[in-house]
Motif scaffolding. Structure first.
Motif, PDB file in Angstrom:
ATOM      1  N   GLY A 114      72.821 -16.001 -12.670  1.00 54.77           N
ATOM      2  CA  GLY A 114      72.020 -16.168 -13.741  1.00 54.77           C
ATOM      3  C   GLY A 114      70.612 -15.536 -13.803  1.00 54.77           C
ATOM      4  N   LEU A 115      70.013 -15.367 -12.562  1.00 52.49           N
ATOM      5  CA  LEU A 115      68.982 -14.611 -12.424  1.00 52.49           C
ATOM      6  C   LEU A 115      69.200 -13.009 -12.716  1.00 52.49           C
ATOM      7  CD1 LEU A 115      67.390 -16.257  -9.328  1.00 52.49           C
ATOM      8  CD2 LEU A 115      66.434 -16.187 -11.721  1.00 52.49           C
ATOM      9  N   ARG A 116      70.488 -12.498 -12.305  1.00 52.46           N
ATOM     10  CA  ARG A 116      70.794 -11.194 -12.497  1.00 52.46           C
ATOM     11  C   ARG A 116      70.942 -11.015 -13.950  1.00 52.46           C
ATOM     12  NH1 ARG A 116      72.169  -8.528  -8.160  1.00 52.46           N
ATOM     13  NH2 ARG A 116      73.454  -7.117  -9.380  1.00 52.46           N
ATOM     14  N   TYR A 117      71.413 -11.912 -14.658  1.00 49.36           N
ATOM     15  CA  TYR A 117      71.600 -11.698 -16.227  1.00 49.36           C
ATOM     16  C   TYR A 117      70.179 -11.581 -16.866  1.00 49.36           C
ATOM     17  CZ  TYR A 117      73.151 -11.698 -20.958  1.00 49.36           C
ATOM     18  OH  TYR A 117      73.527 -11.551 -22.283  1.00 49.36           O
ATOM     19  N   LEU A 118      69.226 -12.528 -16.304  1.00 48.23           N
ATOM     20  CA  LEU A 118      67.813 -12.434 -16.794  1.00 48.23           C
ATOM     21  C   LEU A 118      67.095 -11.411 -16.757  1.00 48.23           C
ATOM     22  CD1 LEU A 118      65.886 -14.662 -18.217  1.00 48.23           C
ATOM     23  CD2 LEU A 118      65.175 -15.124 -15.906  1.00 48.23           C
ATOM     24  N   MET A 119      67.367 -10.589 -15.810  1.00 48.02           N
ATOM     25  CA  MET A 119      66.951  -9.232 -15.445  1.00 48.02           C
ATOM     26  C   MET A 119      66.876  -8.148 -16.453  1.00 48.02           C
ATOM     27  SD  MET A 119      67.600  -8.176 -11.457  1.00 48.02           S
ATOM     28  CE  MET A 119      68.982  -7.174 -11.968  1.00 48.02           C
ATOM     29  N   HIS A 120      67.746  -8.463 -17.511  1.00 45.65           N
ATOM     30  CA  HIS A 120      67.929  -7.634 -18.751  1.00 45.65           C
ATOM     31  C   HIS A 120      66.636  -7.353 -19.557  1.00 45.65           C
ATOM     32  CE1 HIS A 120      72.086  -6.847 -17.679  1.00 45.65           C
ATOM     33  NE2 HIS A 120      72.515  -8.011 -17.904  1.00 45.65           N
ATOM     34  N   THR A 121      66.070  -8.629 -19.576  1.00 43.37           N
ATOM     35  CA  THR A 121      64.722  -8.562 -20.184  1.00 43.37           C
ATOM     36  C   THR A 121      63.627  -8.807 -19.313  1.00 43.37           C
ATOM     37  OG1 THR A 121      65.071 -10.770 -20.894  1.00 43.37           O
ATOM     38  CG2 THR A 121      65.730  -9.221 -22.573  1.00 43.37           C
ATOM     39  N   ARG A 122      63.853  -9.001 -18.179  1.00 41.78           N
ATOM     40  CA  ARG A 122      62.663  -9.257 -17.048  1.00 41.78           C
ATOM     41  C   ARG A 122      62.715  -8.421 -15.803  1.00 41.78           C
ATOM     42  NH1 ARG A 122      60.131 -14.345 -17.303  1.00 41.78           N
ATOM     43  NH2 ARG A 122      58.863 -13.403 -15.582  1.00 41.78           N
ATOM     44  N   PRO A 123      62.348  -7.097 -16.223  1.00 41.69           N
ATOM     45  CA  PRO A 123      62.453  -6.197 -15.025  1.00 41.69           C
ATOM     46  C   PRO A 123      61.542  -6.531 -13.728  1.00 41.69           C
ATOM     47  CG  PRO A 123      61.438  -5.128 -16.862  1.00 41.69           C
ATOM     48  CD  PRO A 123      61.893  -6.410 -17.376  1.00 41.69           C
ATOM     49  N   ASP A 124      60.401  -7.455 -14.104  1.00 39.01           N
ATOM     50  CA  ASP A 124      59.625  -7.720 -13.140  1.00 39.01           C
ATOM     51  C   ASP A 124      60.043  -8.614 -12.192  1.00 39.01           C
ATOM     52  OD1 ASP A 124      59.887  -9.794 -15.138  1.00 39.01           O
ATOM     53  OD2 ASP A 124      58.179 -11.138 -14.725  1.00 39.01           O
ATOM     54  N   ILE A 125      61.290  -9.290 -12.230  1.00 36.61           N
ATOM     55  CA  ILE A 125      61.913  -9.845 -11.337  1.00 36.61           C
ATOM     56  C   ILE A 125      63.137  -9.056 -10.603  1.00 36.61           C
ATOM     57  CG2 ILE A 125      61.525 -12.210 -12.570  1.00 36.61           C
ATOM     58  CD1 ILE A 125      64.417 -12.210 -13.197  1.00 36.61           C
ATOM     59  N   ALA A 126      63.331  -7.992 -10.957  1.00 37.17           N
ATOM     60  CA  ALA A 126      64.628  -7.060 -10.299  1.00 37.17           C
ATOM     61  C   ALA A 126      64.711  -7.031  -8.893  1.00 37.17           C
ATOM     62  CB  ALA A 126      64.372  -5.818 -10.940  1.00 37.17           C
ATOM     63  N   PHE A 127      63.375  -6.612  -8.228  1.00 38.36           N
ATOM     64  CA  PHE A 127      63.058  -6.577  -6.855  1.00 38.36           C
ATOM     65  C   PHE A 127      63.520  -7.714  -6.123  1.00 38.36           C
ATOM     66  CE2 PHE A 127      61.292  -7.189  -2.593  1.00 38.36           C
ATOM     67  CZ  PHE A 127      61.838  -5.778  -1.939  1.00 38.36           C
ATOM     68  N   VAL A 128      63.279  -8.903  -6.281  1.00 44.14           N
ATOM     69  CA  VAL A 128      63.448 -10.106  -5.873  1.00 44.14           C
ATOM     70  C   VAL A 128      64.941 -10.466  -6.131  1.00 44.14           C
ATOM     71  CG1 VAL A 128      62.760 -12.710  -5.395  1.00 44.14           C
ATOM     72  CG2 VAL A 128      61.068 -10.967  -6.303  1.00 44.14           C
ATOM     73  N   VAL A 129      65.516 -10.287  -7.057  1.00 51.89           N
ATOM     74  CA  VAL A 129      66.926 -10.781  -7.424  1.00 51.89           C
ATOM     75  C   VAL A 129      67.630  -9.600  -6.515  1.00 51.89           C
ATOM     76  CG1 VAL A 129      68.680 -10.922  -9.168  1.00 51.89           C
ATOM     77  CG2 VAL A 129      66.364 -11.542  -9.873  1.00 51.89           C
ATOM     78  N   GLY A 130      67.486  -8.593  -6.489  1.00 52.26           N
ATOM     79  CA  GLY A 130      68.231  -7.855  -5.771  1.00 52.26           C
ATOM     80  C   GLY A 130      68.239  -8.244  -4.222  1.00 52.26           C
ATOM     81  N   TYR A 131      66.828  -8.727  -3.716  1.00 49.78           N
ATOM     82  CA  TYR A 131      66.795  -9.202  -2.536  1.00 49.78           C
ATOM     83  C   TYR A 131      67.588 -10.363  -2.197  1.00 49.78           C
ATOM     84  CZ  TYR A 131      64.186  -9.475   2.056  1.00 49.78           C
ATOM     85  OH  TYR A 131      64.077  -9.729   3.295  1.00 49.78           O
TER      86      TYR A 131
END
Length: 126
Positions: free
Chosen positions: A81-98
């Motif tokens: 779900g966080l990965r999908y949220l990254m579409h409009t939230r680039p600020d969380i991309a690093f943590v979600v990838g981690y």
């Protein structure tokens, strides 16, 4: 023989695939506030205390963690779900990838980082 299709005007796009679309004369903005709120509900921490940063500085996680195992299905569902949220939230991309690196065998320390990220999202819904 050519096929004939009738198109109808449905008005301005406002919501599509859990993405909210706001259109002005000079801009278009995309957001996922409703989706983020549903994700917080699904994770069981909708009433959590928000935090101001998505992750602590210099955090080191390991695939060889010895902390207790957590429910892998739940972990994968929330991280997905966080990965999908990254579409409009680039600020969380690093943590979600981690945190995505630990989906095979998620542990308590990995889940703690996911929970902190959810608390950050709670504080930055808009």
């Amino acid at each position: 023989m050519a096929a004939h299709f009738k198109m109808s005007d449905l008005g301005a796009l406002s919501y599509y695939l859990d993405i909210e679309v706001r259109q002005g004369k000079e801009h278009i903005s995309l957001g996922q506030r409703t989706y983020a709120e549903k994700l917080l509900e699904r994770s069981g921490i909708a009433e959590c205390k928000p935090c101001t940063t998505p992750m602590v500085e210099r955090l080191k996680l390991s695939k060889h963690s010895t902390t207790a195992k957590v429910d892998a299905t739940r972990y994968r569902s929330i991280v997905g779900g966080l990965r999908y949220l990254m579409h409009t939230r680039p600020d969380i991309a690093f943590v979600v990838g981690y945190v995505s690196r630990f989906m095979e065998d998620p542990r308590k320390d990995h889940w703690s980082v996911v929970k902190r990220l959810l608390r950050y999202i709670k504080g930055t819904l808009d």
